[in-house]
Design a protein around this motif. Sequence first.
Motif, PDB file in Angstrom:
ATOM      1  N   LEU A 221     -11.233  12.347   6.328  1.00 16.56           N
ATOM      2  CA  LEU A 221     -10.930  10.925   6.431  1.00 16.56           C
ATOM      3  C   LEU A 221      -9.978  10.468   5.322  1.00 16.56           C
ATOM      4  CD1 LEU A 221     -14.360   9.371   7.470  1.00 16.56           C
ATOM      5  CD2 LEU A 221     -12.356   9.788   8.899  1.00 16.56           C
ATOM      6  N   THR A 222     -10.090  11.072   4.138  1.00 19.20           N
ATOM      7  CA  THR A 222      -9.156  10.758   3.054  1.00 19.20           C
ATOM      8  C   THR A 222      -7.737  11.145   3.449  1.00 19.20           C
ATOM      9  OG1 THR A 222     -10.867  11.058   1.366  1.00 19.20           O
ATOM     10  CG2 THR A 222      -8.576  11.197   0.643  1.00 19.20           C
ATOM     11  N   ARG A 223      -7.602  12.319   4.053  1.00 16.46           N
ATOM     12  CA  ARG A 223      -6.284  12.796   4.486  1.00 16.46           C
ATOM     13  C   ARG A 223      -5.727  11.902   5.591  1.00 16.46           C
ATOM     14  NH1 ARG A 223      -7.820  17.389   5.549  1.00 16.46           N
ATOM     15  NH2 ARG A 223      -7.893  17.448   7.820  1.00 16.46           N
ATOM     16  N   ILE A 224      -6.595  11.522   6.544  1.00 21.51           N
ATOM     17  CA  ILE A 224      -6.147  10.664   7.648  1.00 21.51           C
ATOM     18  C   ILE A 224      -5.690   9.312   7.113  1.00 21.51           C
ATOM     19  CG2 ILE A 224      -6.939   9.355   9.665  1.00 21.51           C
ATOM     20  CD1 ILE A 224      -6.390  12.313  10.232  1.00 21.51           C
ATOM     21  N   ALA A 225      -6.453   8.735   6.185  1.00 20.42           N
ATOM     22  CA  ALA A 225      -6.078   7.437   5.610  1.00 20.42           C
ATOM     23  C   ALA A 225      -4.730   7.523   4.915  1.00 20.42           C
ATOM     24  CB  ALA A 225      -7.154   6.964   4.639  1.00 20.42           C
ATOM     25  N   GLY A 226      -4.520   8.600   4.149  1.00 18.55           N
ATOM     26  CA  GLY A 226      -3.247   8.775   3.455  1.00 18.55           C
ATOM     27  C   GLY A 226      -2.077   8.870   4.421  1.00 18.55           C
ATOM     28  N   LYS A 227      -2.251   9.607   5.503  1.00 19.47           N
ATOM     29  CA  LYS A 227      -1.175   9.755   6.485  1.00 19.47           C
ATOM     30  C   LYS A 227      -0.906   8.439   7.209  1.00 19.47           C
ATOM     31  CE  LYS A 227      -1.690  14.720   7.338  1.00 19.47           C
ATOM     32  NZ  LYS A 227      -1.929  15.775   8.346  1.00 19.47           N
ATOM     33  N   LEU A 228      -1.982   7.679   7.479  1.00 16.49           N
ATOM     34  CA  LEU A 228      -1.783   6.383   8.137  1.00 16.49           C
ATOM     35  C   LEU A 228      -0.998   5.434   7.243  1.00 16.49           C
ATOM     36  CD1 LEU A 228      -5.300   5.929   9.797  1.00 16.49           C
ATOM     37  CD2 LEU A 228      -3.130   6.168  10.989  1.00 16.49           C
ATOM     38  N   PHE A 229      -1.320   5.417   5.950  1.00 16.47           N
ATOM     39  CA  PHE A 229      -0.549   4.588   5.021  1.00 16.47           C
ATOM     40  C   PHE A 229       0.895   5.057   4.951  1.00 16.47           C
ATOM     41  CE2 PHE A 229      -4.566   3.064   2.928  1.00 16.47           C
ATOM     42  CZ  PHE A 229      -4.299   1.703   3.076  1.00 16.47           C
ATOM     43  N   PHE A 230       1.115   6.364   5.043  1.00 17.57           N
ATOM     44  CA  PHE A 230       2.471   6.910   4.969  1.00 17.57           C
ATOM     45  C   PHE A 230       3.331   6.409   6.125  1.00 17.57           C
ATOM     46  CE2 PHE A 230       5.657  10.263   5.709  1.00 17.57           C
ATOM     47  CZ  PHE A 230       6.255  10.300   4.455  1.00 17.57           C
ATOM     48  N   THR A 231       2.704   6.064   7.263  1.00 28.40           N
ATOM     49  CA  THR A 231       3.468   5.527   8.401  1.00 28.40           C
ATOM     50  C   THR A 231       3.991   4.129   8.116  1.00 28.40           C
ATOM     51  OG1 THR A 231       1.572   4.472   9.512  1.00 28.40           O
ATOM     52  CG2 THR A 231       1.987   6.803  10.004  1.00 28.40           C
ATOM     53  N   GLY A 232       3.463   3.486   7.054  1.00 27.49           N
ATOM     54  CA  GLY A 232       3.849   2.115   6.753  1.00 27.49           C
ATOM     55  C   GLY A 232       2.940   1.084   7.383  1.00 27.49           C
ATOM     56  N   ALA A 233       1.834   1.539   7.980  1.00 27.75           N
ATOM     57  CA  ALA A 233       0.904   0.624   8.641  1.00 27.75           C
ATOM     58  C   ALA A 233       0.263  -0.322   7.640  1.00 27.75           C
ATOM     59  CB  ALA A 233      -0.179   1.417   9.374  1.00 27.75           C
ATOM     60  N   ASP A 234      -0.087  -1.525   8.095  1.00 24.38           N
ATOM     61  CA  ASP A 234      -0.792  -2.488   7.253  1.00 24.38           C
ATOM     62  C   ASP A 234      -2.176  -1.961   6.900  1.00 24.38           C
ATOM     63  OD1 ASP A 234       1.291  -4.290   7.325  1.00 24.38           O
ATOM     64  OD2 ASP A 234       0.496  -5.394   9.048  1.00 24.38           O
ATOM     65  N   PRO A 235      -2.702  -2.361   5.737  1.00 27.84           N
ATOM     66  CA  PRO A 235      -4.048  -1.928   5.344  1.00 27.84           C
ATOM     67  C   PRO A 235      -5.127  -2.240   6.377  1.00 27.84           C
ATOM     68  CG  PRO A 235      -2.922  -2.870   3.464  1.00 27.84           C
ATOM     69  CD  PRO A 235      -2.028  -3.093   4.652  1.00 27.84           C
ATOM     70  N   VAL A 236      -5.023  -3.391   7.049  1.00 28.62           N
ATOM     71  CA  VAL A 236      -6.026  -3.735   8.068  1.00 28.62           C
ATOM     72  C   VAL A 236      -5.977  -2.732   9.219  1.00 28.62           C
ATOM     73  CG1 VAL A 236      -6.703  -5.458   9.792  1.00 28.62           C
ATOM     74  CG2 VAL A 236      -6.068  -6.193   7.496  1.00 28.62           C
ATOM     75  N   THR A 237      -4.767  -2.327   9.597  1.00 30.67           N
ATOM     76  CA  THR A 237      -4.628  -1.331  10.664  1.00 30.67           C
ATOM     77  C   THR A 237      -5.230   0.001  10.245  1.00 30.67           C
ATOM     78  OG1 THR A 237      -2.610  -2.391  11.459  1.00 30.67           O
ATOM     79  CG2 THR A 237      -2.968  -0.097  12.104  1.00 30.67           C
ATOM     80  N   VAL A 238      -4.926   0.421   9.019  1.00 29.63           N
ATOM     81  CA  VAL A 238      -5.480   1.678   8.511  1.00 29.63           C
ATOM     82  C   VAL A 238      -7.005   1.605   8.477  1.00 29.63           C
ATOM     83  CG1 VAL A 238      -5.601   3.223   6.521  1.00 29.63           C
ATOM     84  CG2 VAL A 238      -3.413   2.165   7.150  1.00 29.63           C
TER      85      VAL A 238
END
Length: 274
Positions: free
Chosen positions: A218-235
């Motif tokens: 889940l840590t890795r998934i969260a990091g990759k989601l942030f890397f897409t530029g997604a908003d924190p709420v989306t992540v």
Amino acid sequence: MPTMLEMALSYQQHGFAVYPLAPGTRTPLKGSHGYKDATTDPKQAEAWWGEHPDYNIGLGLDGMLVFDIDMGHKSAADGNESLAKLSADGRAGQIPSTYIETTPNGGLHMFFTYPKNIKLTSRADLFSKSGEKTGLDYTALGVPVFPSIRENGMYQPLKGHKITKLSPAPQWLLTEIQRVNHPNPNLGSAAYTGKRWSGRLLDEMVAGTGNGNRNDFLTRIAGKLFFTGADPVTVYNLLFTTNDSYLDSPLPEAEVNKIFKSVLKAEERRRAVG
């Protein structure tokens, strides 16, 4: 009110397999295998609940599925409203009389049987057209049952309903479940050519992981989601969707929150430097 041990043994006597959940939660015990540990052996139930009478009870859903109509969920989705709209549009039909429990959040767990030649797992937000939250989920793996209790209430059977009297799942529900489990079966390999980085990320999220490395996953998934530029709420929402829908044994909500906050701080530092 029966004790947890008495109810666990009662479920077993009626042919249902049970497994322990951490006290006050819907989460399997740390180091356990969740619904995969479900058993009809009364000696094992006595060992679990005789020593730990505050364990909640999980029911292994062998040949059963639970249609989960969420209310008061963290996504704010109203399952009753979604179901009413589906019925009005002709996408959902009647719900047969079956065993139903109310959940601590005010939702409903409807228990059905289904043909064993169909392979089912679990999925959130059935009937979603564009990724919106519908509050209509299902699981065929494991689920908390009466008299399990969480901080906001207890799982309670509706009066007049018995778990020994389950109806077959309605066809309109099975059709939707099979649609989301096996989307576009006739597209063939052409649908996967030219897969982009974001596509691989989505595949990774849905594939999930085993119990041994859930935190790292889940840590890795969260990091990759942030890397897409997604908003924190989306992540945040996608992280919980991954945890709740694609891990065999979801982490506790507090643990997922901790992971999110940790990755968010790291991302804020990265963006500040950038």
